[in-house]
Scaffold this active site. Structure first.
Site, PDB file in Angstrom:
ATOM      1  N   GLU A 143       0.820  -1.220   0.000  1.00  0.00           N
ATOM      2  CA  GLU A 143       0.000   0.000   0.000  1.00  0.00           C
ATOM      3  C   GLU A 143       0.849   1.263   0.000  1.00  0.00           C
ATOM      4  O   GLU A 143       0.548   2.232  -0.711  1.00  0.00           O
ATOM      5  CB  GLU A 143      -0.933   0.014   1.220  1.00  0.00           C
ATOM      6  CG  GLU A 143      -1.780   1.277   1.269  1.00  0.00           C
ATOM      7  CD  GLU A 143      -2.720   1.333   2.455  1.00  0.00           C
ATOM      8  OE1 GLU A 143      -3.595   2.211   2.453  1.00  0.00           O
ATOM      9  OE2 GLU A 143      -2.574   0.504   3.371  1.00  0.00           O
ATOM     10  N   ASP A 153      -0.525  -5.080   3.151  1.00  0.00           N
ATOM     11  CA  ASP A 153      -0.929  -3.866   3.860  1.00  0.00           C
ATOM     12  C   ASP A 153      -0.208  -3.900   5.201  1.00  0.00           C
ATOM     13  O   ASP A 153      -0.536  -4.728   6.059  1.00  0.00           O
ATOM     14  CB  ASP A 153      -2.444  -3.821   4.065  1.00  0.00           C
ATOM     15  CG  ASP A 153      -2.921  -2.438   4.499  1.00  0.00           C
ATOM     16  OD1 ASP A 153      -2.088  -1.665   5.020  1.00  0.00           O
ATOM     17  OD2 ASP A 153      -4.111  -2.136   4.324  1.00  0.00           O
ATOM     18  N   ILE A 168      -0.101  -1.855   7.804  1.00  0.00           N
ATOM     19  CA  ILE A 168      -1.030  -1.594   8.914  1.00  0.00           C
ATOM     20  C   ILE A 168      -2.400  -1.340   8.305  1.00  0.00           C
ATOM     21  O   ILE A 168      -2.650  -0.261   7.762  1.00  0.00           O
ATOM     22  CB  ILE A 168      -0.621  -0.380   9.778  1.00  0.00           C
ATOM     23  CG1 ILE A 168       0.809  -0.502  10.309  1.00  0.00           C
ATOM     24  CG2 ILE A 168      -1.601  -0.226  10.950  1.00  0.00           C
ATOM     25  CD1 ILE A 168       1.261   0.692  11.150  1.00  0.00           C
ATOM     26  N   ASP A 169      -3.272  -2.314   8.376  1.00  0.00           N
ATOM     27  CA  ASP A 169      -4.646  -2.086   7.955  1.00  0.00           C
ATOM     28  C   ASP A 169      -5.420  -1.628   9.185  1.00  0.00           C
ATOM     29  O   ASP A 169      -5.609  -2.396  10.125  1.00  0.00           O
ATOM     30  CB  ASP A 169      -5.279  -3.357   7.384  1.00  0.00           C
ATOM     31  CG  ASP A 169      -6.650  -3.061   6.794  1.00  0.00           C
ATOM     32  OD1 ASP A 169      -6.688  -2.366   5.770  1.00  0.00           O
ATOM     33  OD2 ASP A 169      -7.655  -3.490   7.371  1.00  0.00           O
ATOM     34  N   THR A 199      -4.882   2.114  10.051  1.00  0.00           N
ATOM     35  CA  THR A 199      -3.945   3.139  10.526  1.00  0.00           C
ATOM     36  C   THR A 199      -4.628   4.182  11.401  1.00  0.00           C
ATOM     37  O   THR A 199      -4.058   4.635  12.403  1.00  0.00           O
ATOM     38  CB  THR A 199      -3.242   3.828   9.336  1.00  0.00           C
ATOM     39  OG1 THR A 199      -2.509   2.860   8.598  1.00  0.00           O
ATOM     40  CG2 THR A 199      -2.282   4.908   9.813  1.00  0.00           C
ATOM     41  N   ASP A 203      -6.237  -4.685   0.931  1.00  0.00           N
ATOM     42  CA  ASP A 203      -7.207  -4.789   2.021  1.00  0.00           C
ATOM     43  C   ASP A 203      -7.825  -6.179   2.092  1.00  0.00           C
ATOM     44  O   ASP A 203      -8.238  -6.625   3.167  1.00  0.00           O
ATOM     45  CB  ASP A 203      -8.354  -3.783   1.831  1.00  0.00           C
ATOM     46  CG  ASP A 203      -7.901  -2.349   1.806  1.00  0.00           C
ATOM     47  OD1 ASP A 203      -7.143  -1.957   2.714  1.00  0.00           O
ATOM     48  OD2 ASP A 203      -8.301  -1.608   0.886  1.00  0.00           O
TER      49      ASP A 203
END
Length: 286
Positions: free
Chosen positions: A78, A105, A107-108, A110, A233
């Site tokens: 990402e 990702d 940190i999905d 954030t 995601d």
């Protein structure tokens, strides 16, 4: 970790799944150690779409760990893509010919991370010729590792996962989101939420699509939908759900692929009813 996953897809003697697990766990612990200490908070697509130096550092860490084992593999993360849906679609298209593609990702969730709200995860998937074959989601706040390998089931903390058994929307707890795209995706998603709220047991919006998908796989949610998501995601979570016995499509009911942006994921039993309700209210995004 269940032994049945330890002898899966390999290249040169190295298990893709084990590398994904170790990488997700390492990145997750590092992210957790930085909680509350970040210094640079920036906007991406909108003031509702945040990024910190921890996101970027975690993606660099993940990329480096994976490339150490599989230097010839392609990588889609990402933080390496410009903000906005057009840039996301183009980045995926540019890598569409890759034999092996890691989709990450770092940190999905954030925004949750920034506020110290403990619903954020590391999501790592591996696609082979466009099909997801490994999916790992790690929740460092709860130390929960969700793992799936194509054809071998899905597991959390070493225990096999199975989707929930609800047969009707009215008996179902479902998840959704408030998309960062305030002009297009958000109004459509709100239309769906407003229409579905009276027709389900309740709706949860925890702020991490990947974690919602993992919860569908674990039977904690009966279903999930959201408009305007990206491949990073959904890729890992899509495999978790399929391997746990559930169903993932776009919001029109067409089969899931890496290019899907409007997603619907359920235990399978409520899939048609959810799709019909989204269609009736104009909440599919199509």
């Amino acid at each position: 970790m269940n032994d049945s996953l330890d002898n899966g897809y390999k290249l040169g003697g190295k298990s893709f799944t084990v590398v994904a697990i170790n990488t997700a766990a390492t990145a997750g612990e590092w992210i957790k150690s930085k909680l509350g200490t970040f210094s640079n908070l920036d906007y991406k697509y909108s003031p509702h779409d945040l990024v910190t130096e921890v996101d970027k550092g975690a993606e660099t860490l993940i990329r480096n760990l994976i490339s150490t084992h599989f230097p010839q593999h392609s990588f889609l993360g990402e933080e390496g893509v410009e903000p906005g849906p057009d840039a996301s679609a183009q980045a995926l298209a540019d890598l569409s010919d890759s034999e092996y593609l890691w989709i990450v990702d770092p940190i999905d969730g954030t925004t949750n991370y920034v506020h110290g709200f403990p619903f954020f995860v590391v999501s790592i998937a591996l696609a082979y010729k466009g099909e997801v074959i490994v999916g790992v989601i790690y929740d460092p706040s709860r130390d929960e590792l969700f793992v799936a390998e194509k054809g071998k089931g899905a597991y959390v903390k070493g225990k096999r996962m199975s989707v929930s058994a609800e047969n009707k929307l009215i008996d179902s707890l479902v998840g959704s989101g408030f998309p960062a795209d305030r002009n297009y995706a958000l109004p459509i998603n709100l239309t769906g939420i407003q229409a579905l709220a009276p027709k389900v047991r309740n709706i949860r919006v925890a702020g991490s699509a990947a974690l919602h998908l993992a919860y569908v796989a674990a039977g904690r949610l009966s279903g999930f939908w959201e408009i305007g998501l990206n491949s990073w995601d959904m890729a890992a979570g899509s495999l978790l759900i399929q391997e746990a016995g559930g169903k993932v499509t776009d919001t029109e009911g067409k089969p899931y692929s890496l290019g899907v942006r409007n997603v619907m994921a359920t235990n399978g039993n409520i899939h048609q009813e959810l799709q019909e309700e989204l269609g009736l209210c104009g909440g599919t995004g199509f």
